[in-house]
Design an enzyme around this catalytic site. Structure first.
Site, mmCIF file in Angstrom:
data_model
loop_
_atom_site.group_PDB
_atom_site.id
_atom_site.type_symbol
_atom_site.label_atom_id
_atom_site.label_comp_id
_atom_site.label_asym_id
_atom_site.label_seq_id
_atom_site.Cartn_x
_atom_site.Cartn_y
_atom_site.Cartn_z
ATOM 1 N N SER A 74 0.815 -1.207 0.000
ATOM 2 C CA SER A 74 0.000 0.000 0.000
ATOM 3 C C SER A 74 0.848 1.256 0.000
ATOM 4 O O SER A 74 0.359 2.341 -0.278
ATOM 5 C CB SER A 74 -0.931 -0.001 1.224
ATOM 6 O OG SER A 74 -0.181 0.159 2.396
ATOM 7 N N LYS A 108 0.280 4.570 6.542
ATOM 8 C CA LYS A 108 -0.345 5.490 5.599
ATOM 9 C C LYS A 108 0.322 6.850 5.713
ATOM 10 O O LYS A 108 1.094 7.106 6.640
ATOM 11 C CB LYS A 108 -1.844 5.625 5.927
ATOM 12 C CG LYS A 108 -2.673 4.368 5.679
ATOM 13 C CD LYS A 108 -3.949 4.707 4.906
ATOM 14 C CE LYS A 108 -4.831 3.481 4.719
ATOM 15 N NZ LYS A 108 -4.147 2.360 4.067
#
Lengths: 216, 216
Positions: free
Chosen positions: B138, B175
């Site tokens: 990710s 993130k």
DNA sequence: TTTAATACTGTTCATATGAACAGTATGAGT
DNA sequence: ACTCATACTGTTCATATGAACAGTATTAAA
């Protein structure tokens, strides 16, 4: 028993710990007399005996008749001491590696050393390890960025696909080592950089084994 | 002159390189006679002179009258203060961070520890540092790959653009921390992953300060 | 009970090793 | 011309250091 012969007594653990600590903090191993002095032994034979036992059990090496040649061996499990840390190695950081290899040019006051334990980076303590500060973004395609530290090992056989440091135009450059149809060349992982097909001989300075990146 | 006094001659570079190499491969520094022997000097004074020059220029230290006490210094600033190695910290590695965070379930034989000196990663020893093995891709857009070790610090104020570990669906995820128009959310650096807009409260477990990647 | 390993003290010896002194030669800077 | 750093040879000295020998006491295994 085997498991018995490898287990250390409390005293032996203390001695081993002291030797490890001295090696790590002082950079050189202690002499037998220093070991004796630290533990208050009035005879150095006491220290020598402990060292002998530690050698027999495989925790230490030394070279006979050589001063301060004690070396703690990285050992898998020490049941008495669950938190054994691997050997810490100091890896020299080069801003760029000129032709001489062992050469060091003084960069603008960078920190010249990375200290890590061998297991963290998975390096073999025998081979010569060094770090290279990555310049430019020629390896961005392999997620190696400008400012990263590439950890490399000298004297390793590069396999196809490995990232290697090679000497091109008197400058050490990171490229991917490619072998196809019996020919070897170096591939840049960025479209805007040229590949390098060696004119005659390919000088590989090291094979990349790890990467360290700092944020903030 | 300063630049003069710090620059090394070719011979001095060779000697320094040999000492560094011996220290790294043998674990102990060479004696002066060994240096002389290696370079074919018929007198050890030649080696001693080179070592003296290297000490004067700040590349080596030693302890007087002590065998094999040569120590190559990291290419340091001109403080003729012997450069100490930073404190070594043991950073716990989590495969994934459960809800309790400080929860240490399953210590199973895996490498649960990264040992580095604080300066290498630039971490502050005060705050709680931990490592997270990266799962998935990710964060490939920021060149953080599956299998990398992210070094994070707990209790740091995240700034916009920082990579953070946050607790999402009882799973710790990396993130990018984004702040826009007074609102904060988490952005995945891969189109196929969703952004995360927190319902109410954002639980930041740590701010990423470094990255370690192993090759081969 | 006997043997072996541990955990030391005390001493001696050979040598590995750092340090110092006296030189020679070359080249660069002033 | 003069100085100074480099780059060595050759020798001597003091000592730091590893190794060996001769003991004693305790503990644990066989």
């Amino acid at each position: 028993m085997n498991s018995m012969s490898l287990s250390l007594t409390h005293r032996q653990q203390e001695v081993l710990g002291f030797i490890r600590e001295q090696q790590q903090t002082q950079g050189t191993a202690p002499s037998l007399r220093e070991v004796a002095a630290h533990f208050g032994f009035r005879s150095m034979t006491a220290a020598a005996d402990h060292v002998k036992a530690l050698r027999r059990k495989g925790y230490l090496t030394h070279r006979p008749h050589q001063a301060r040649s004690l070396r703690a061996l990285p050992l898998a499990v020490d049941t008495h001491h669950p938190v054994e840390r691997g050997r810490i190695v100091d890896i020299p950081v080069y801003g760029s590696i000129p032709a001489g290899f062992a050469d060091d040019r003084r960069q603008e006051g960078r920190e010249g050393c990375i200290s890590v334990d061998v297991e963290t980076l998975g390096i073999s303590p025998s081979s010569r390890t060094f770090a290279l500060e990555v310049r430019g973004n020629s390896m961005e395609g392999r997620h190696i960025l400008n400012g990263d530290y590439a950890i490399l090992e000298h004297g390793m056989d590069p396999r196809p696909g490995d990232v290697v440091a090679a000497l091109i135009d008197n400058e050490s450059t990171l490229k991917t080592f490619v072998k196809q149809h019996g020919k070897t060349w170096l591939k840049a992982e960025n479209p805007s950089y040229p590949d390098f097909i060696p004119a005659q001989e390919l000088v590989i300075q090291g094979v990349m084994v790890a990467l360290i990146r700092k944020y903030r």
